[in-house]
Design an enzyme around this catalytic site. Structure first.
Site, PDB file in Angstrom:
ATOM      1  N   LYS A 197       0.830  -1.208   0.000  1.00 48.08           N
ATOM      2  CA  LYS A 197       0.000   0.000   0.000  1.00 48.08           C
ATOM      3  C   LYS A 197       0.862   1.255   0.000  1.00 48.08           C
ATOM      4  O   LYS A 197       1.752   1.403   0.829  1.00 48.08           O
ATOM      5  CB  LYS A 197      -0.922   0.006   1.220  1.00 48.08           C
ATOM      6  N   GLY A 219       6.678   0.932   5.393  1.00 48.40           N
ATOM      7  CA  GLY A 219       7.564   0.015   4.674  1.00 48.40           C
ATOM      8  C   GLY A 219       7.579   0.273   3.179  1.00 48.40           C
ATOM      9  O   GLY A 219       8.635   0.247   2.540  1.00 48.40           O
ATOM     10  N   CYS A 220       6.417   0.544   2.611  1.00 44.51           N
ATOM     11  CA  CYS A 220       6.321   0.777   1.164  1.00 44.51           C
ATOM     12  C   CYS A 220       7.002   2.087   0.782  1.00 44.51           C
ATOM     13  O   CYS A 220       7.650   2.180  -0.262  1.00 44.51           O
ATOM     14  CB  CYS A 220       4.864   0.774   0.725  1.00 44.51           C
ATOM     15  N   THR A 221       6.878   3.081   1.636  1.00 44.61           N
ATOM     16  CA  THR A 221       7.536   4.358   1.388  1.00 44.61           C
ATOM     17  C   THR A 221       9.050   4.185   1.446  1.00 44.61           C
ATOM     18  O   THR A 221       9.781   4.647   0.567  1.00 44.61           O
ATOM     19  CB  THR A 221       7.076   5.410   2.422  1.00 44.61           C
ATOM     20  N   ALA A 271      10.241   2.341  -1.705  1.00 44.59           N
ATOM     21  CA  ALA A 271      10.201   3.188  -2.893  1.00 44.59           C
ATOM     22  C   ALA A 271      11.338   4.206  -2.883  1.00 44.59           C
ATOM     23  O   ALA A 271      12.006   4.421  -3.908  1.00 44.59           O
ATOM     24  CB  ALA A 271       8.849   3.897  -2.989  1.00 44.59           C
TER      25      ALA A 271
END
Length: 156
Positions: free
Chosen positions: A41, A46-48, A51
């Site tokens: 998401k 974690g995704c930030t 990326a």
């Protein structure tokens, strides 16, 4: 349920809506290596972090003739905001229908606090110039991951 494609097998074809409008397909990367990474998401910690790590190494990936594509089930509008907020220089694709995510074996049953739900497993694939899966990182741990993928891309 489909399994994650194994190294040495062809990467499943896909065509998805992408940030900024338009579509992105596997065939768009023909003749180049591709880091295809799946994240649960946009705008979560974690995704930030993942990326930003890939984005920080993008020039090294470019030097290794390797493109980067992030995929989640977030709508395109959310991808646009995520990309703009962190000034990401690679495309983000949206699979709200989860067809491509299922084809790649990353749309899985998860569990949190005893509640079961469907979601995206954090997985990265390195696809070679011919569209064959070269390496797979299942159940990714974010710290150091982008650098590990870069080393594999440079060695390919």
């Amino acid at each position: 349920m489909t399994k994650i494609p194994a190294p040495g097998t062809p990467a499943p074809a896909f065509s998805l809506k992408r940030d900024g409008g338009g579509e992105v397909s596997l065939k768009d990367f023909a003749g180049r290596k591709l880091v295809l990474y799946f994240y649960p998401k946009a705008n979560t910690s974690g995704c930030t972090k993942e990326a930003i790590a890939f984005n920080g190494l993008r020039q090294d990936f470019e030097a290794a003739d390797t493109a980067i594509l992030g995929v989640s089930a977030d709508p395109v509008a959310a991808q646009d905001k995520f990309k703009a907020k962190y000034d990401l220089a690679f495309p983000l694709a949206s699979d709200e229908q989860t067809e491509m995510l299922s084809d790649y074996g990353v749309w899985v049953e998860k569990s949190m606090y005893g509640r079961k739900y469907m979601g995206i497993e954090r997985v990265t694939l390195l696809i070679d110039r011919d569209g064959t899966v070269a390496k797979v990182w299942p159940k990714v741990k974010v710290d150091g991951h982008a650098a590990e993928v870069l080393a594999a891309a440079q060695a390919l």
